[in-house]
Scaffold this motif. Sequence first.
Motif, PDB file in Angstrom:
ATOM      1  N   LEU A  39       7.530   5.291  16.076  1.00 13.20           N
ATOM      2  CA  LEU A  39       8.695   5.188  15.194  1.00 13.20           C
ATOM      3  C   LEU A  39       8.228   4.677  13.835  1.00 13.20           C
ATOM      4  O   LEU A  39       7.433   3.732  13.764  1.00 13.20           O
ATOM      5  CB  LEU A  39       9.729   4.227  15.779  1.00 13.20           C
ATOM      6  CG  LEU A  39      10.412   4.635  17.085  1.00 13.20           C
ATOM      7  CD1 LEU A  39      11.357   3.538  17.549  1.00 13.20           C
ATOM      8  CD2 LEU A  39      11.169   5.948  16.917  1.00 13.20           C
ATOM      9  N   HIS A  40       8.740   5.268  12.779  1.00 15.57           N
ATOM     10  CA  HIS A  40       8.294   4.858  11.450  1.00 15.57           C
ATOM     11  C   HIS A  40       9.432   4.975  10.450  1.00 15.57           C
ATOM     12  O   HIS A  40      10.466   5.596  10.713  1.00 15.57           O
ATOM     13  CB  HIS A  40       7.104   5.713  11.006  1.00 15.57           C
ATOM     14  CG  HIS A  40       7.378   7.189  10.977  1.00 15.57           C
ATOM     15  ND1 HIS A  40       8.080   7.805   9.969  1.00 15.57           N
ATOM     16  CD2 HIS A  40       7.041   8.175  11.856  1.00 15.57           C
ATOM     17  CE1 HIS A  40       8.170   9.095  10.209  1.00 15.57           C
ATOM     18  NE2 HIS A  40       7.550   9.359  11.352  1.00 15.57           N
ATOM     19  N   GLY A  41       9.214   4.370   9.289  1.00 10.57           N
ATOM     20  CA  GLY A  41      10.168   4.478   8.204  1.00 10.57           C
ATOM     21  C   GLY A  41       9.991   5.792   7.467  1.00 10.57           C
ATOM     22  O   GLY A  41       9.322   6.718   7.946  1.00 10.57           O
ATOM     23  N   GLU A  42      10.577   5.845   6.282  1.00 18.83           N
ATOM     24  CA  GLU A  42      10.507   7.068   5.496  1.00 18.83           C
ATOM     25  C   GLU A  42       9.534   6.862   4.335  1.00 18.83           C
ATOM     26  O   GLU A  42       8.393   7.331   4.374  1.00 18.83           O
ATOM     27  CB  GLU A  42      11.909   7.426   4.989  1.00 18.83           C
ATOM     28  CG  GLU A  42      12.049   8.856   4.518  1.00 18.83           C
ATOM     29  CD  GLU A  42      13.520   9.236   4.346  1.00 18.83           C
ATOM     30  OE1 GLU A  42      13.854  10.382   4.656  1.00 18.83           O
ATOM     31  OE2 GLU A  42      14.318   8.387   3.881  1.00 18.83           O
ATOM     32  N   LYS A  43       9.958   6.118   3.328  1.00 19.86           N
ATOM     33  CA  LYS A  43       9.070   5.857   2.191  1.00 19.86           C
ATOM     34  C   LYS A  43       7.847   5.056   2.628  1.00 19.86           C
ATOM     35  O   LYS A  43       6.728   5.309   2.177  1.00 19.86           O
ATOM     36  CB  LYS A  43       9.826   5.106   1.093  1.00 19.86           C
ATOM     37  CG  LYS A  43      10.920   5.921   0.420  1.00 19.86           C
ATOM     38  CD  LYS A  43      11.622   5.103  -0.641  1.00 19.86           C
ATOM     39  CE  LYS A  43      12.739   5.908  -1.309  1.00 19.86           C
ATOM     40  NZ  LYS A  43      13.477   5.086  -2.301  1.00 19.86           N
ATOM     41  N   TRP A  45       6.341   5.061   5.475  1.00 18.48           N
ATOM     42  CA  TRP A  45       5.398   5.888   6.225  1.00 18.48           C
ATOM     43  C   TRP A  45       4.532   6.712   5.276  1.00 18.48           C
ATOM     44  O   TRP A  45       3.318   6.821   5.465  1.00 18.48           O
ATOM     45  CB  TRP A  45       6.154   6.792   7.191  1.00 18.48           C
ATOM     46  CG  TRP A  45       5.272   7.700   8.016  1.00 18.48           C
ATOM     47  CD1 TRP A  45       5.270   9.059   8.011  1.00 18.48           C
ATOM     48  CD2 TRP A  45       4.279   7.301   8.961  1.00 18.48           C
ATOM     49  NE1 TRP A  45       4.326   9.529   8.894  1.00 18.48           N
ATOM     50  CE2 TRP A  45       3.705   8.472   9.489  1.00 18.48           C
ATOM     51  CE3 TRP A  45       3.807   6.069   9.403  1.00 18.48           C
ATOM     52  CZ2 TRP A  45       2.692   8.459  10.447  1.00 18.48           C
ATOM     53  CZ3 TRP A  45       2.793   6.042  10.350  1.00 18.48           C
ATOM     54  CH2 TRP A  45       2.252   7.221  10.863  1.00 18.48           C
ATOM     55  N   GLU A  46       5.140   7.251   4.237  1.00 19.01           N
ATOM     56  CA  GLU A  46       4.353   8.014   3.262  1.00 19.01           C
ATOM     57  C   GLU A  46       3.317   7.113   2.597  1.00 19.01           C
ATOM     58  O   GLU A  46       2.189   7.542   2.318  1.00 19.01           O
ATOM     59  CB  GLU A  46       5.273   8.633   2.206  1.00 19.01           C
ATOM     60  CG  GLU A  46       6.154   9.756   2.734  1.00 19.01           C
ATOM     61  CD  GLU A  46       5.357  10.882   3.364  1.00 19.01           C
ATOM     62  OE1 GLU A  46       4.329  11.302   2.764  1.00 19.01           O
ATOM     63  OE2 GLU A  46       5.729  11.344   4.463  1.00 19.01           O
ATOM     64  N   ALA A  47       3.692   5.861   2.374  1.00 18.37           N
ATOM     65  CA  ALA A  47       2.787   4.930   1.694  1.00 18.37           C
ATOM     66  C   ALA A  47       1.618   4.503   2.574  1.00 18.37           C
ATOM     67  O   ALA A  47       0.511   4.271   2.070  1.00 18.37           O
ATOM     68  CB  ALA A  47       3.556   3.701   1.222  1.00 18.37           C
ATOM     69  N   VAL A  48       1.843   4.388   3.883  1.00 18.48           N
ATOM     70  CA  VAL A  48       0.803   3.820   4.758  1.00 18.48           C
ATOM     71  C   VAL A  48       0.046   4.870   5.560  1.00 18.48           C
ATOM     72  O   VAL A  48      -0.881   4.516   6.295  1.00 18.48           O
ATOM     73  CB  VAL A  48       1.396   2.769   5.729  1.00 18.48           C
ATOM     74  CG1 VAL A  48       2.110   1.670   4.954  1.00 18.48           C
ATOM     75  CG2 VAL A  48       2.332   3.404   6.754  1.00 18.48           C
ATOM     76  N   LYS A  49       0.390   6.131   5.424  1.00 16.99           N
ATOM     77  CA  LYS A  49      -0.338   7.181   6.150  1.00 16.99           C
ATOM     78  C   LYS A  49      -1.860   7.082   6.000  1.00 16.99           C
ATOM     79  O   LYS A  49      -2.590   7.260   6.978  1.00 16.99           O
ATOM     80  CB  LYS A  49       0.132   8.565   5.694  1.00 16.99           C
ATOM     81  CG  LYS A  49       1.263   9.154   6.518  1.00 16.99           C
ATOM     82  CD  LYS A  49       1.561  10.568   6.015  1.00 16.99           C
ATOM     83  CE  LYS A  49       2.727  11.192   6.760  1.00 16.99           C
ATOM     84  NZ  LYS A  49       3.046  12.535   6.238  1.00 16.99           N
ATOM     85  N   LEU A 158      -0.479  -5.781   1.107  1.00 18.86           N
ATOM     86  CA  LEU A 158      -0.801  -5.994  -0.302  1.00 18.86           C
ATOM     87  C   LEU A 158      -0.246  -4.864  -1.172  1.00 18.86           C
ATOM     88  O   LEU A 158       0.179  -5.095  -2.308  1.00 18.86           O
ATOM     89  CB  LEU A 158      -2.314  -6.092  -0.485  1.00 18.86           C
ATOM     90  CG  LEU A 158      -2.817  -6.495  -1.879  1.00 18.86           C
ATOM     91  CD1 LEU A 158      -2.501  -7.950  -2.188  1.00 18.86           C
ATOM     92  CD2 LEU A 158      -4.319  -6.234  -1.995  1.00 18.86           C
ATOM     93  N   ALA A 159      -0.216  -3.659  -0.618  1.00 15.89           N
ATOM     94  CA  ALA A 159       0.263  -2.494  -1.363  1.00 15.89           C
ATOM     95  C   ALA A 159       1.762  -2.269  -1.234  1.00 15.89           C
ATOM     96  O   ALA A 159       2.292  -1.314  -1.799  1.00 15.89           O
ATOM     97  CB  ALA A 159      -0.483  -1.247  -0.878  1.00 15.89           C
ATOM     98  N   SER A 160       2.450  -3.141  -0.518  1.00 13.52           N
ATOM     99  CA  SER A 160       3.898  -2.982  -0.330  1.00 13.52           C
ATOM    100  C   SER A 160       4.653  -3.436  -1.574  1.00 13.52           C
ATOM    101  O   SER A 160       4.090  -4.124  -2.434  1.00 13.52           O
ATOM    102  CB  SER A 160       4.364  -3.787   0.888  1.00 13.52           C
ATOM    103  OG  SER A 160       4.243  -5.181   0.663  1.00 13.52           O
TER     104      SER A 160
END
Length: 360
Positions: A39-43, A45-49, A158-160
Amino acid sequence: MTKQLIVRGAPQEYELKAHAWDSLESHLNRRNIKNVLILHGEKSWEAVKPYFPELSITAAYHYYGGQCTDAAAESFASLCNQKKFDGIIAVGGGKVADLGKFAAYKAHLPIIILPTLAATCAAYTPLSVVYDEAGIMLRYDIFPKASDLVLIDPAVILASPRELMIAGIGDTLAKWYESHAIISQLAVKPIEVQVAEFAAQKCREILIAESTAALEAMAQNQLNQAFIDVVEANILLAGMVGGFGDEYGRTAGAHSLHDAMTVLPGSHQQLHGNKVAYGILVQLMIEENLTEIEQLLPFYHQLNLPTSLAEMNLHLTEEEYQSVAERACAPGEMIHLMKQTITPDLVIQKMKALEAFTQE
């Protein structure tokens, strides 16, 4: 005052280290998990792929839907049964983690959480905050089993978004003020409660001292110890407060105010931790602790945490004040764990007093 005191101290395993996510498959193999629902988020998930490892086991990826509801948990639990998943991995923020835990509980499956934010302690705690489809908070459910694993890669957080880290600081700061409002009433403190109190004190101490340096690390995209400390305060220490203190350390006035504010559609634009931070100040108003408010205001201003409804662009009618206050004071709300006698009229009075006090 006799409240429930069951220790739910920690996930079964917790690890924070550089490239922690790279060890995910070995953790799955140790648990003999071969077919997982992710299960993942939307934005997020794109950021942490780029950080998420390739898995050689069978994995199905699903967007969680945006909210932790009864219907969503039931739907994903049913999917787990249909597809014979033997584990759930939740990748994202607090609502993804909460939904993952809730669905795993319903499906009787292990739950592994990979936080992408340090905005709440949801990754650490064996409970889920449940909302309805309109975004109104309904309740929180506590589970009899801890999460199986929490894996934190500090580079991911850190990148969030910086504003989510700040909201996490606001949420975690409440751990001290809410637990102190309850624990200070005890003539004798059980050892479990002493652990919760220590963790709550450390939360406040670390956040006040190190938040600025932690946020600077985010601005420079450069890890430092302050950043690690604040991340672990927001997740691990914050989770320990309720984990060891249970109802003596979970929530009091600040979160009751947050939950009540969810009846206002306009409040849904505000982050959870921002509303909790505001709730701290209302709680201190109820306690008539203006000195502590004055000490906190510079910290709030430095981090741009809201000190009033006006700063959240919320301009309440008398009817809206009444709705919020009645919800905050509903039977069973944790605000009643404070030593003061709490009524809707008192809550309205103190909310308005805070508006005046912060505008002076």
